[in-house]
Scaffold this motif. Structure first.
Motif, PDB file in Angstrom:
ATOM      1  N   ILE A   8       0.841  -1.208   0.000  1.00  0.00           N
ATOM      2  CA  ILE A   8       0.000   0.000   0.000  1.00  0.00           C
ATOM      3  C   ILE A   8       0.874   1.256   0.000  1.00  0.00           C
ATOM      4  O   ILE A   8       0.703   2.159  -0.822  1.00  0.00           O
ATOM      5  N   MET A   9       1.830   1.305   0.934  1.00  0.00           N
ATOM      6  CA  MET A   9       2.613   2.534   1.088  1.00  0.00           C
ATOM      7  C   MET A   9       3.661   2.682  -0.013  1.00  0.00           C
ATOM      8  O   MET A   9       3.804   3.752  -0.606  1.00  0.00           O
ATOM      9  N   ASP A  62      10.384  -5.703  -4.562  1.00  0.00           N
ATOM     10  CA  ASP A  62       9.643  -6.374  -3.477  1.00  0.00           C
ATOM     11  C   ASP A  62      10.280  -7.737  -3.251  1.00  0.00           C
ATOM     12  O   ASP A  62      11.390  -8.002  -3.733  1.00  0.00           O
ATOM     13  N   ARG A  63       9.582  -8.629  -2.556  1.00  0.00           N
ATOM     14  CA  ARG A  63      10.159  -9.948  -2.291  1.00  0.00           C
ATOM     15  C   ARG A  63      10.361 -10.729  -3.589  1.00  0.00           C
ATOM     16  O   ARG A  63      11.209 -11.597  -3.673  1.00  0.00           O
ATOM     17  N   GLU A 119       6.524  -4.110   9.188  1.00  0.00           N
ATOM     18  CA  GLU A 119       6.873  -3.327  10.388  1.00  0.00           C
ATOM     19  C   GLU A 119       7.488  -4.254  11.434  1.00  0.00           C
ATOM     20  O   GLU A 119       6.828  -4.674  12.396  1.00  0.00           O
ATOM     21  N   LYS A 134      13.517  -5.343   8.961  1.00  0.00           N
ATOM     22  CA  LYS A 134      14.014  -4.068   8.430  1.00  0.00           C
ATOM     23  C   LYS A 134      15.541  -4.024   8.538  1.00  0.00           C
ATOM     24  O   LYS A 134      16.215  -3.561   7.610  1.00  0.00           O
ATOM     25  N   ASN A 143       9.996   4.158   6.088  1.00  0.00           N
ATOM     26  CA  ASN A 143       8.630   4.644   6.258  1.00  0.00           C
ATOM     27  C   ASN A 143       7.975   3.991   7.475  1.00  0.00           C
ATOM     28  O   ASN A 143       6.748   3.881   7.553  1.00  0.00           O
ATOM     29  N   SER A 173       6.103   3.343  10.815  1.00  0.00           N
ATOM     30  CA  SER A 173       5.155   4.244  11.462  1.00  0.00           C
ATOM     31  C   SER A 173       5.410   4.362  12.955  1.00  0.00           C
ATOM     32  O   SER A 173       4.849   5.237  13.595  1.00  0.00           O
TER      33      SER A 173
HETATM   34  P1  NAD Z   1       1.945  -3.838   2.958  1.00  0.00           P
HETATM   35  O1  NAD Z   1       1.788  -5.157   3.641  1.00  0.00           O
HETATM   36  O2  NAD Z   1       0.837  -3.323   2.134  1.00  0.00           O
HETATM   37  O3  NAD Z   1       3.237  -3.881   2.041  1.00  0.00           O
HETATM   38  C1  NAD Z   1       4.472  -4.373   2.445  1.00  0.00           C
HETATM   39  C2  NAD Z   1       5.196  -4.864   1.212  1.00  0.00           C
HETATM   40  O4  NAD Z   1       6.521  -5.161   1.579  1.00  0.00           O
HETATM   41  C3  NAD Z   1       4.601  -6.127   0.614  1.00  0.00           C
HETATM   42  O5  NAD Z   1       4.449  -5.961  -0.769  1.00  0.00           O
HETATM   43  C4  NAD Z   1       5.623  -7.198   0.942  1.00  0.00           C
HETATM   44  O6  NAD Z   1       5.673  -8.203  -0.037  1.00  0.00           O
HETATM   45  C5  NAD Z   1       6.889  -6.392   0.974  1.00  0.00           C
HETATM   46  N1  NAD Z   1       7.948  -6.969   1.796  1.00  0.00           N
HETATM   47  C6  NAD Z   1       7.859  -7.478   3.046  1.00  0.00           C
HETATM   48  N2  NAD Z   1       9.084  -7.859   3.454  1.00  0.00           N
HETATM   49  C7  NAD Z   1       9.953  -7.562   2.455  1.00  0.00           C
HETATM   50  C8  NAD Z   1      11.345  -7.691   2.288  1.00  0.00           C
HETATM   51  N3  NAD Z   1      12.104  -8.204   3.243  1.00  0.00           N
HETATM   52  N4  NAD Z   1      11.902  -7.283   1.129  1.00  0.00           N
HETATM   53  C9  NAD Z   1      11.147  -6.753   0.145  1.00  0.00           C
HETATM   54  N5  NAD Z   1       9.815  -6.592   0.274  1.00  0.00           N
HETATM   55  C10 NAD Z   1       9.233  -6.991   1.411  1.00  0.00           C
HETATM   56  O7  NAD Z   1       2.352  -2.826   4.118  1.00  0.00           O
HETATM   57  P2  NAD Z   1       2.201  -1.236   4.139  1.00  0.00           P
HETATM   58  O8  NAD Z   1       0.886  -0.890   4.747  1.00  0.00           O
HETATM   59  O9  NAD Z   1       2.547  -0.690   2.818  1.00  0.00           O
HETATM   60  O10 NAD Z   1       3.302  -0.830   5.218  1.00  0.00           O
HETATM   61  C11 NAD Z   1       4.666  -0.814   4.930  1.00  0.00           C
HETATM   62  C12 NAD Z   1       5.402  -0.006   5.974  1.00  0.00           C
HETATM   63  O11 NAD Z   1       4.848   1.299   6.024  1.00  0.00           O
HETATM   64  C13 NAD Z   1       5.313  -0.531   7.401  1.00  0.00           C
HETATM   65  O12 NAD Z   1       6.507  -0.278   8.070  1.00  0.00           O
HETATM   66  C14 NAD Z   1       4.183   0.289   7.996  1.00  0.00           C
HETATM   67  O13 NAD Z   1       4.256   0.387   9.394  1.00  0.00           O
HETATM   68  C15 NAD Z   1       4.427   1.605   7.339  1.00  0.00           C
HETATM   69  N6  NAD Z   1       3.261   2.494   7.264  1.00  0.00           N
HETATM   70  C16 NAD Z   1       2.039   2.017   6.928  1.00  0.00           C
HETATM   71  C17 NAD Z   1       0.966   2.889   6.851  1.00  0.00           C
HETATM   72  C18 NAD Z   1      -0.406   2.421   6.435  1.00  0.00           C
HETATM   73  O14 NAD Z   1      -1.369   3.150   6.657  1.00  0.00           O
HETATM   74  N7  NAD Z   1      -0.544   1.267   5.842  1.00  0.00           N
HETATM   75  C19 NAD Z   1       1.150   4.252   7.116  1.00  0.00           C
HETATM   76  C20 NAD Z   1       2.423   4.711   7.433  1.00  0.00           C
HETATM   77  C21 NAD Z   1       3.476   3.822   7.506  1.00  0.00           C
END
Ligand code: NAD
Length: 720
Positions: free
Chosen positions: A330-331, A350-351, A409, A414, A434, A436
């Motif tokens: 998403i982010m 991505d992965r 997260e 990370k 990024n 949170s």
């Molecule tokens: P998400 O689950 O939608 O996306 C995470 C992506 O990361 C997935 O596509 C996954 O396949 C990929 N991924 C996971 N581990 C990986 C790795 N080791 N190498 C490469 N890719 C990997 O999550 P999100 O909501 O986009 O959140 C991502 C980060 O942003 C988190 O740290 C979250 O806390 C932070 N965040 C989220 C929001 C929100 O509202 N969703 C807001 C601010 C910050």
């Protein structure tokens, strides 16, 4: 040839018997009503009107980017100073409307050659002329309602007298700008032509004798088109507008209501009396805290943040050309999209390559939707997509000036990613996370170059949310901060700098709001009352709904993470909300995405509070009123903000307030949590918190600064 200049703001030229007044405010890129402007217009118009050689007057702009944007907001802020008396304020703000009226009644025909955008006071000036030539496609509007104000220089009265009461309602109550063509169609302007023809068209209208030197409403028999407020269709429209505005504002701002009063009462008064009444309402609004709060936070502070007010002076401004995004969920997808839209190349990893490809395809589908809605051209879509590249693994980040990580997260995951990515990047490249909630210093432990490591906390959905919380770790260099902020400006984001700490600023405060909903639930408050209380406060949604939308699993994760950082009585009290969160987690009630949470979601998109399920959480049944719930939902956020200040996470009150209003939609009419505490009065605030700590729980205990300050805590101007 220039005849005369006035205050370095207006220059007069004569073309035969026509005096042309060019508004050109020195040292401003756009014309605004800066201090001294109204005196300049008054003097220039009087000179022209009393010059026997002049038969007509044209008012236009000497700048090619528009006619006039309205009032200088710093001037509005000074007007809204609570220390001013109503009488002195009325005397000052009346000058604007009175001057426009003197132009309208000067006895010579006056044409506004509106060569480009005219908003607020700029449009009101044009409305005070007898004839308006506007620019095709340019924007015209009266956006004052969005500032908690009304058009106070005759705007409400002239619009109503030109287009009728019903048609005036959306123009004044919604404040959305319209095109020049639309302005002509509804009767606000006379002719819409291309910008370069505006002045000649205005001169022609005068030469051909098409401009009468008197407003229609100064004719004895004048009737407002469609009648006054008593005309049945107008009475119905006013009642409906009043209800709708109350539903929208919950009574928290009064600007819309004041506009309705101006229309209602003004429709039955002669113009001059109606204008006096409008000026009084304008002053009343200026003296309400809402206008000052909205103007200060949403405009003055936002503009300063957009101009990178807190950017370190060195190094010189730079622009990024290629960045990487790790994690394309998403982010990550949102960050990639806004970066590509700014013309920067993005490498998405991505992965697996397939996941990144699917993410790119989802961005493309989103852009297609915008094209279908007429909000984007195919050319623009193709341009954005041409900047989005998919990489097979992190080696694709080679050559990127910055990589933004948006993966799981989790500290270990990370850390691993940081090591892998940094191994590929060049020495000076930035690694941004990024996260949170995870402290930057903890994540930076895995970094070989912590001086180039920074937190960029975006908000979802990224393309819509302007705010980015920028978090420097203890080793982050000023150069890294400056370059990251330059990138945010490039991508049109609003950076707010906060200091490191668990959950930074916004996540902590929104968590406090969300979990107060759960405390209320446990205290026996009716769930519908909890939701209504949040909405009545001015939050876009109630706290229970917010949990379902964010995902109760995420809230559960964050709140347990916070628990590891909190101790003592306050920590134990906050942790009581885990009774609800743990149960929701155990029962697979993550919220909307799971089809169930606090609400049950139907396949048809409907939802209803699941009262049967929620009944198990009520540990008491003391009746909690909507007002009491509303206060708790507000105070939970204020107390957490005060704690963030005490912890040193935030140190600039105005920016913290901006982060609150943009980041978690804290109500702008309150200005932000720091402004709200100051307006309640810190002594009063501390006393209420003490009551709440006794009656609702220790989480309402204020930090030490309040105890030591003996009721005089100020965030604006002086540190607490
Ligand atoms: P998400 O689950 O939608 O996306 C995470 C992506 O990361 C997935 O596509 C996954 O396949 C990929 N991924 C996971 N581990 C990986 C790795 N080791 N190498 C490469 N890719 C990997 O999550 P999100 O909501 O986009 O959140 C991502 C980060 O942003 C988190 O740290 C979250 O806390 C932070 N965040 C989220 C929001 C929100 O509202 N969703 C807001 C601010 C910050």
């Amino acid at each position: 040839m220039t005849e005369k200049t006035y205050n370095n703001m207006i220059r007069r030229e004569n073309r035969e018997a026509i005096a042309i007044l060019f508004i050109d405010v020195a040292q401003r890129s756009m014309n605004v009503f800066a201090p001294g402007m109204i005196e300049a217009i008054a003097e220039a118009a009087t000179d022209a009107a009393t010059d026997d050689a002049v038969t007509g007057i044209v008012i236009t702009s000497g700048k090619d980017n528009g006619f006039m944007a309205g009032a200088d907001l710093n001037m509005v802020e000074a007007w809204a100073d609570p220390a001013r008396t109503a009488a002195s304020l009325l005397a000052e703000v009346s000058k604007l409307g009175d001057t426009f009226r003197s132009i309208e009644t000067c006895g010579k025909p006056v044409v506004a050659a509106v060569n480009g955008l005219a908003l607020g006071g700029g449009l009101e000036l044009a409305l005070g002329c007898h004839y308006r030539v506007v620019t095709q496609g340019a924007k015209y509007g009266l956006p004052e309602v969005g500032l908690g104000l009304l058009p106070g220089a005759g705007g409400t009265q002239r619009v109503m007298r030109l287009v009728g009461l019903q048609a005036a309602l959306p123009i004044l109550m919604q404040g959305k700008p319209m095109s020049g063509e639309k302005a002509v169609e509804i009767g606000l302007a006379h002719e819409a032509v291309p910008q370069e023809q505006v002045l000649d068209t205005a001169l022609r209208a005068l030469a051909e004798g098409r401009v009468t030197a008197q407003a229609a409403w100064d004719d004895k028999g004048f009737q407002i088109p469609g009648g006054n407020a008593y005309a049945p269709q107008n009475a119905v429209a006013l009642t409906a507008a009043s209800t709708l505005s109350h539903v929208a504002t919950k009574g928290n701002t009064t600007a819309a209501l004041a506009i309705l009063r101006c229309l209602h009462d003004g429709s039955m008064l002669p113009f001059d009396q109606a204008q006096k009444m409008e000026q009084k309402y304008f002053v009343q609004l200026l003296r309400s805290p809402a206008a000052l709060n909205i103007v200060r936070t949403m405009f003055i502070t936002k503009q300063a943040a957009d101009r990178l007010k807190r950017r370190p002076a060195a190094p010189a401004k730079s622009a990024m050309r290629r960045i990487g995004v790790l994690g394309t969920g998403i982010m990550g997808a949102g960050i990639a999209e806004v970066t590509a839209a700014a013309g920067i190349d993005v490498v998405m990893v991505d992965r697996s390559e397939d996941i990144a490809k699917a993410s790119r395809a989802r961005i493309a589908a989103g852009l297609d939707k915008q094209i279908a809605r007429g909000r984007m051209s195919a050319v623009k879509r193709d341009k954005i997509l041409s900047h989005l590249h998919v990489g097979a693994d992190v080696t694709a980040f080679k050559g990127c000036e910055m990589v933004i990580e948006a993966i799981l997260e989790n500290t270990e995951v990370k850390h691993q990613a940081i090591r892998e990515v940094e191994a590929v990047l060049e020495e000076g490249a930035i690694f941004a996370t990024n996260t949170s909630a995870l402290p930057i210093d903890e994540l930076a432990k895995a970094s070989a170059r912590p001086q180039n490591f920074i937190g960029l906390h975006y908000f979802s959905p990224v393309p819509k949310m302007a705010l980015v919380e920028v978090i420097s770790g203890s080793a982050t260099s000023e150069a890294c901060l400056a370059r990251a902020m330059d990138y945010l400006a490039q991508t049109r984001k609003t950076p707010v700098i906060v200091n490191d700490g668990y959950g930074f600023f916004t996540t902590r405060c929104v968590d406090a709001y969300l979990r107060e909903g759960m405390h209320l639930l446990m205290d026996g408050c009716d769930p519908a009352v909890i939701e209504k209380a949040g909405e009545a406060l001015g939050m876009p949604v109630g706290p229970l709904c917010l949990g379902d939308e964010v995902g109760n699993d995420t809230v559960h994760h964050i709140s347990h993470f916070f628990e590891t950082r909190e101790s003592g009585e306050i920590g134990a009290d906050r942790a009581r909300s885990h009774l609800v969160l743990d149960q929701l987690d155990q029962d697979g009630r993550a919220g909307r995405k799971a089809g169930q949470g606090i609400y049950q979601y139907g396949a048809d998109g409907s939802k209803r509070i699941d009262r049967d399920y929620l009944a198990q959480f009520a540990k008491a049944d003391a009746p909690i009123t909507l007002d009491a719930a509303r206060e708790r939902l507000l105070y939970a956020q204020l107390v957490e903000a005060a704690r963030c200040w005490d912890d040193g996470v935030i140190e600039d009150a105005a920016e913290a307030d901006l982060a609150a209003c943009l980041g978690w939609a804290f109500p702008a009419y309150l200005g932000g949590p720091m402004a709200a505490i100051e307006q309640i009065g810190s002594a009063e605030f501390a006393a209420r918190c003490a009551d709440l700590a006794r009656s609702a729980g220790a989480r309402f205990t204020l930090p030490a600064a309040f105890a030591n300050a003996r009721g005089d805590v100020r965030y604006y101007g002086r540190a607490a």
